[in-house]
Write an enzyme that holds these catalytic residues in place. Sequence first.
Site, short mmCIF file in Angstrom:
data_model
loop_
_atom_site.label_atom_id
_atom_site.label_comp_id
_atom_site.label_asym_id
_atom_site.label_seq_id
_atom_site.Cartn_x
_atom_site.Cartn_y
_atom_site.Cartn_z
N HIS A 256 -1.56 2.15 -8.95
CA HIS A 256 0.00 2.35 -8.83
C HIS A 256 0.40 1.53 -9.92
O HIS A 256 -0.07 0.84 -10.60
CB HIS A 256 0.20 1.47 -7.61
CG HIS A 256 1.70 1.93 -7.30
ND1 HIS A 256 2.65 1.00 -7.60
CD2 HIS A 256 2.26 2.43 -6.20
CE1 HIS A 256 3.90 1.48 -7.13
NE2 HIS A 256 3.83 2.43 -6.01
N ASP B 38 -5.08 -5.17 -5.48
CA ASP B 38 -3.78 -4.57 -4.66
C ASP B 38 -4.21 -3.88 -3.48
O ASP B 38 -4.96 -2.88 -3.26
CB ASP B 38 -3.20 -3.49 -5.56
CG ASP B 38 -1.98 -2.92 -5.14
OD1 ASP B 38 -1.54 -3.12 -3.59
OD2 ASP B 38 -1.51 -1.99 -5.71
N GLN C 265 -2.44 -0.47 0.46
CA GLN C 265 -2.87 0.79 1.13
C GLN C 265 -4.14 0.32 1.90
O GLN C 265 -4.57 1.16 2.89
CB GLN C 265 -3.21 1.95 0.22
CG GLN C 265 -2.07 2.41 -0.83
CD GLN C 265 -0.99 3.27 0.16
OE1 GLN C 265 -1.30 3.84 1.23
NE2 GLN C 265 0.07 3.32 -0.30
N LYS D 247 4.26 -1.38 4.83
CA LYS D 247 3.56 -0.15 5.06
C LYS D 247 2.43 -0.52 6.38
O LYS D 247 1.62 0.30 6.57
CB LYS D 247 2.63 -0.03 3.68
CG LYS D 247 3.41 0.61 2.48
CD LYS D 247 2.56 0.72 1.44
CE LYS D 247 3.24 0.80 -0.14
NZ LYS D 247 3.89 1.99 -0.12
N CYS E 26 4.24 7.13 -8.27
CA CYS E 26 4.10 5.88 -9.01
C CYS E 26 2.80 5.98 -9.59
O CYS E 26 2.30 4.62 -9.62
CB CYS E 26 4.37 4.67 -8.09
SG CYS E 26 6.17 4.96 -7.79
#
Length: 431
Positions: free
Chosen positions: A136, A215, A218, A241, A386
């Site tokens: 991302h 990261d 997700q 999220k 993104c």
Amino acid sequence: MPDTQVKAPVSRDAFRLADRVRPDFPIFERTVGDYPLSYLDSGNTSQKPRVVVDAVADHYLHHNANVARAMHLLGGEATAAFEGARAKVAAFVGARPEEIVFAKNASEALNLCAHTLGEHLRLGPGDEVVISEMEHHSNIVPWQLLCERTGATLRWFGVTDEGRLDLERADAEGLLNERTRVVSTAWVSNVLGTVNPLPEIARRAHAVGAIVIADGSQGIPQLPTDVASLGVDLLAFTGHKMVGPTGIGVLWGRYDLLEQLPPFLGGGEMIEVVTMEKSTFARPPARFEAGTPPIAQAVGLGAAVDYLTEVGMENVAAHEHAITALMLERLREIDGVRILGPAEPVDRGGAVSFTLTAAGGLEVHPHDIMQFLDSRGVAVRGGHHCARPLHRRFGIQSSTRASAYLYTTPDEVDALVAALIYTRDFFGGKR
């Protein structure tokens, strides 16, 4: 006209979780015109259960005050709720409360990593920072800026045609070496759905003395998480999220590393002593939380953690696997659909990105797909998500993404398939 309502036989047993939790989300009572809402954009932001909304409202209506400053009753209640949320988040990822830093989102958390590590490691020419081609933008741009400031070199893992990190090529090219100071990569791709082998990446990076950042934006919402088993040093994720509010993100870090990092932002409450000549700084996590923090948002995130814990992250992961498998199976049945990333639900998350080609080879633009699907009640995302370098890697400008979560039902997958066939045939001249 082709039959756009054909359905593959589906056992409802695999999707009992969605049937059970769906009433907790008032937004699913909405319709779009004559169609029920089919929300397939959870990779963008998840919907919120009533308990999370109620927790935020209750805080504002009955306990609102600033934290760590006001010594009156409301101030004590607000501080207890804020720090209680920190403890809940820590337990959710297998960490200690003092290792949890609140930010406004994962992007800010990753920027915190880039700024503080650049200073701590004294990066300069000859040093290398490694990311990946599937990141991302939030895990690309901060490292680009860091390298521009310091003269360090930015390098990256490539991506195979299947949509996985090309570890063999990385080995052949000596991507990780004695010059590597930082490695930062996604746990789960927001475009391809690929679940990256973080423990293996961390092992290789630590072998050359690098610090490893992940990261988890997700990954945390979909997968049971124990930070120790991931092997990374720092992990960023976001609340919105994982059925939590917007406006709050999290950085987990090994405490011994956080203690060594300099402040990111200056202001109130991140200090120890301030004089006109010099300031000294608080211990983590306060050192990284300048100014009034996202108090109500933290309370909401704590409620979201409670909700997911009660549901059971093992159950969330099992549902995500089943609904993603169904979506992949149904999309493969549609002529003209090209799925990006792993075509089978193995080491794969719930984001499924694809392109659509109509009769005569016409590539239907994702924005057109998004609008046509929206007219039939199906909410997806169209664009580069993104992740523009990743789309360039696959030779396309953009894609359409359908992303599921714990409340996604087989009926919503059927609605997606029907709307895609309708859209393909419309642009192919079959009206």
